[in-house]
Design a protein around this motif. Structure first.
Motif, mmCIF file in Angstrom:
data_model
loop_
_atom_site.group_PDB
_atom_site.id
_atom_site.type_symbol
_atom_site.label_atom_id
_atom_site.label_comp_id
_atom_site.label_asym_id
_atom_site.label_seq_id
_atom_site.Cartn_x
_atom_site.Cartn_y
_atom_site.Cartn_z
ATOM 1 N N MET A 26 0.840 -1.151 0.000
ATOM 2 C CA MET A 26 0.000 0.000 0.000
ATOM 3 C C MET A 26 0.901 1.236 0.000
ATOM 4 O O MET A 26 1.918 1.263 0.679
ATOM 5 N N GLU A 27 0.486 2.231 -0.751
ATOM 6 C CA GLU A 27 1.246 3.478 -0.801
ATOM 7 C C GLU A 27 0.756 4.381 0.337
ATOM 8 O O GLU A 27 -0.440 4.654 0.448
ATOM 9 N N ILE A 28 1.679 4.819 1.195
ATOM 10 C CA ILE A 28 1.346 5.671 2.340
ATOM 11 C C ILE A 28 1.825 7.083 2.032
ATOM 12 O O ILE A 28 3.014 7.314 1.818
ATOM 13 N N GLU A 29 0.898 8.021 2.006
ATOM 14 C CA GLU A 29 1.227 9.437 1.801
ATOM 15 C C GLU A 29 1.771 9.993 3.115
ATOM 16 O O GLU A 29 1.098 9.913 4.154
ATOM 17 N N LEU A 30 2.955 10.556 3.083
ATOM 18 C CA LEU A 30 3.558 11.094 4.301
ATOM 19 C C LEU A 30 2.790 12.286 4.851
ATOM 20 O O LEU A 30 2.910 12.607 6.033
ATOM 21 N N SER A 31 1.964 12.912 4.035
ATOM 22 C CA SER A 31 1.155 14.042 4.493
ATOM 23 C C SER A 31 -0.108 13.585 5.214
ATOM 24 O O SER A 31 -0.777 14.392 5.850
ATOM 25 N N ASN A 32 -0.425 12.286 5.163
ATOM 26 C CA ASN A 32 -1.611 11.753 5.827
ATOM 27 C C ASN A 32 -1.187 11.177 7.179
ATOM 28 O O ASN A 32 -0.805 10.008 7.285
ATOM 29 N N GLN A 33 -1.258 12.010 8.219
ATOM 30 C CA GLN A 33 -0.750 11.615 9.531
ATOM 31 C C GLN A 33 -1.453 10.381 10.088
ATOM 32 O O GLN A 33 -0.825 9.540 10.725
ATOM 33 N N LYS A 34 -2.749 10.245 9.849
ATOM 34 C CA LYS A 34 -3.477 9.074 10.355
ATOM 35 C C LYS A 34 -2.911 7.788 9.755
ATOM 36 O O LYS A 34 -2.676 6.812 10.466
ATOM 37 N N HIS A 35 -2.668 7.789 8.442
ATOM 38 C CA HIS A 35 -2.115 6.601 7.796
ATOM 39 C C HIS A 35 -0.681 6.332 8.246
ATOM 40 O O HIS A 35 -0.299 5.175 8.436
ATOM 41 N N VAL A 36 0.091 7.393 8.421
ATOM 42 C CA VAL A 36 1.460 7.232 8.923
ATOM 43 C C VAL A 36 1.434 6.646 10.329
ATOM 44 O O VAL A 36 2.170 5.708 10.641
ATOM 45 N N ASP A 37 0.546 7.172 11.183
ATOM 46 C CA ASP A 37 0.446 6.659 12.557
ATOM 47 C C ASP A 37 0.076 5.179 12.578
ATOM 48 O O ASP A 37 0.650 4.399 13.350
ATOM 49 N N LEU A 38 -0.889 4.787 11.755
ATOM 50 C CA LEU A 38 -1.292 3.379 11.714
ATOM 51 C C LEU A 38 -0.155 2.496 11.209
ATOM 52 O O LEU A 38 0.038 1.375 11.694
ATOM 53 N N ILE B 128 4.565 -1.137 12.641
ATOM 54 C CA ILE B 128 6.022 -1.286 12.652
ATOM 55 C C ILE B 128 6.542 -1.512 14.058
ATOM 56 O O ILE B 128 7.274 -2.469 14.314
ATOM 57 N N ILE B 129 6.164 -0.646 14.978
ATOM 58 C CA ILE B 129 6.742 -0.788 16.322
ATOM 59 C C ILE B 129 6.180 -1.994 17.066
ATOM 60 O O ILE B 129 6.855 -2.554 17.927
ATOM 61 N N GLN B 130 4.978 -2.426 16.697
ATOM 62 C CA GLN B 130 4.463 -3.662 17.274
ATOM 63 C C GLN B 130 5.367 -4.826 16.870
ATOM 64 O O GLN B 130 5.641 -5.710 17.677
ATOM 65 N N GLY B 131 5.842 -4.793 15.644
ATOM 66 C CA GLY B 131 6.745 -5.838 15.169
ATOM 67 C C GLY B 131 8.111 -5.802 15.827
ATOM 68 O O GLY B 131 8.898 -6.732 15.682
ATOM 69 N N LEU B 132 8.384 -4.719 16.548
ATOM 70 C CA LEU B 132 9.656 -4.598 17.277
ATOM 71 C C LEU B 132 9.470 -4.787 18.776
ATOM 72 O O LEU B 132 10.342 -4.464 19.568
ATOM 73 N N GLY B 133 8.293 -5.300 19.156
ATOM 74 C CA GLY B 133 8.065 -5.650 20.552
ATOM 75 C C GLY B 133 7.311 -4.627 21.378
ATOM 76 O O GLY B 133 7.102 -4.835 22.567
ATOM 77 N N GLU C 206 1.531 8.578 21.574
ATOM 78 C CA GLU C 206 2.387 7.560 22.197
ATOM 79 C C GLU C 206 3.018 6.658 21.134
ATOM 80 O O GLU C 206 4.172 6.241 21.280
ATOM 81 N N ILE C 207 2.267 6.385 20.071
ATOM 82 C CA ILE C 207 2.808 5.579 18.969
ATOM 83 C C ILE C 207 3.951 6.337 18.306
ATOM 84 O O ILE C 207 5.026 5.777 18.057
ATOM 85 N N ARG C 208 3.744 7.636 18.021
ATOM 86 C CA ARG C 208 4.806 8.432 17.386
ATOM 87 C C ARG C 208 6.041 8.508 18.278
ATOM 88 O O ARG C 208 7.166 8.400 17.791
ATOM 89 N N GLN C 209 5.844 8.665 19.590
ATOM 90 C CA GLN C 209 6.991 8.720 20.499
ATOM 91 C C GLN C 209 7.704 7.372 20.540
ATOM 92 O O GLN C 209 8.936 7.313 20.549
ATOM 93 N N GLY C 210 6.934 6.296 20.552
ATOM 94 C CA GLY C 210 7.543 4.961 20.522
ATOM 95 C C GLY C 210 8.378 4.766 19.270
ATOM 96 O O GLY C 210 9.485 4.221 19.327
ATOM 97 N N ALA C 211 7.866 5.236 18.136
ATOM 98 C CA ALA C 211 8.613 5.114 16.876
ATOM 99 C C ALA C 211 9.903 5.924 16.939
ATOM 100 O O ALA C 211 10.954 5.456 16.487
#
Length: 125
Positions: free
Chosen positions: A1-13, A18-23, A33-38
């Motif tokens: 899927m193509e993620i537009e960097l200007s779409n913060q909701k899609h970037v957050d999801l 990604i970070i779930q896959g890193l534990g 909290e997701i953005r801070q974790g990333a």
């Protein structure tokens, strides 16, 4: 899927997957909290070395390939989720590379796993 960097909701999801896959436990986390974790994962030395190695390989740099492979292996080990961590690191590398190059979008095939708790009510409907 193509993620537009200007779409913060899609970037957050995407970052959530990604970070779930890193534990990182994403259950009941806010987008902030997701953005801070990333950011924390990106600034982690082991993960950052793995991400930079993947970016280099994705961009055609195969010099010192055994060193890059060792960095990626260390990142996967620290993520603790085996193939899911490798998948997450690859998607994280695509995101960071596109962001740092000022591109408008990047391709992601990441997902967020169901936790067996929040999906329970939906299953019962």
């Amino acid at each position: 899927m193509e993620i537009e960097l200007s779409n913060q909701k899609h970037v957050d999801l995407t970052l959530q997957g990604i970070i779930q896959g890193l534990g990182f436990k994403v259950d009941k986390k806010t987008p902030a909290e997701i953005r801070q974790g990333a950011k924390d994962f990106e600034n982690n030395e082991v993960f950052n070395k793995a991400i930079q190695a993947i970016i280099a390989i994705n961009n055609g740099d195969t010099t010192a390939l055994s060193d890059k492979q060792a960095d990626i292996k260390a990142g996967v080990a620290q993520g603790g989720e085996a193939l899911h961590s490798l998948h997450a690191l690859n998607n994280f590398a695509r995101y960071i590379d596109a962001r740092d190059k000022g591109e408008k979008s990047f391709t992601s095939d990441t997902w967020t796993e169901l936790d067996g708790i929040t999906n329970g009510p939906a299953i019962g409907v």
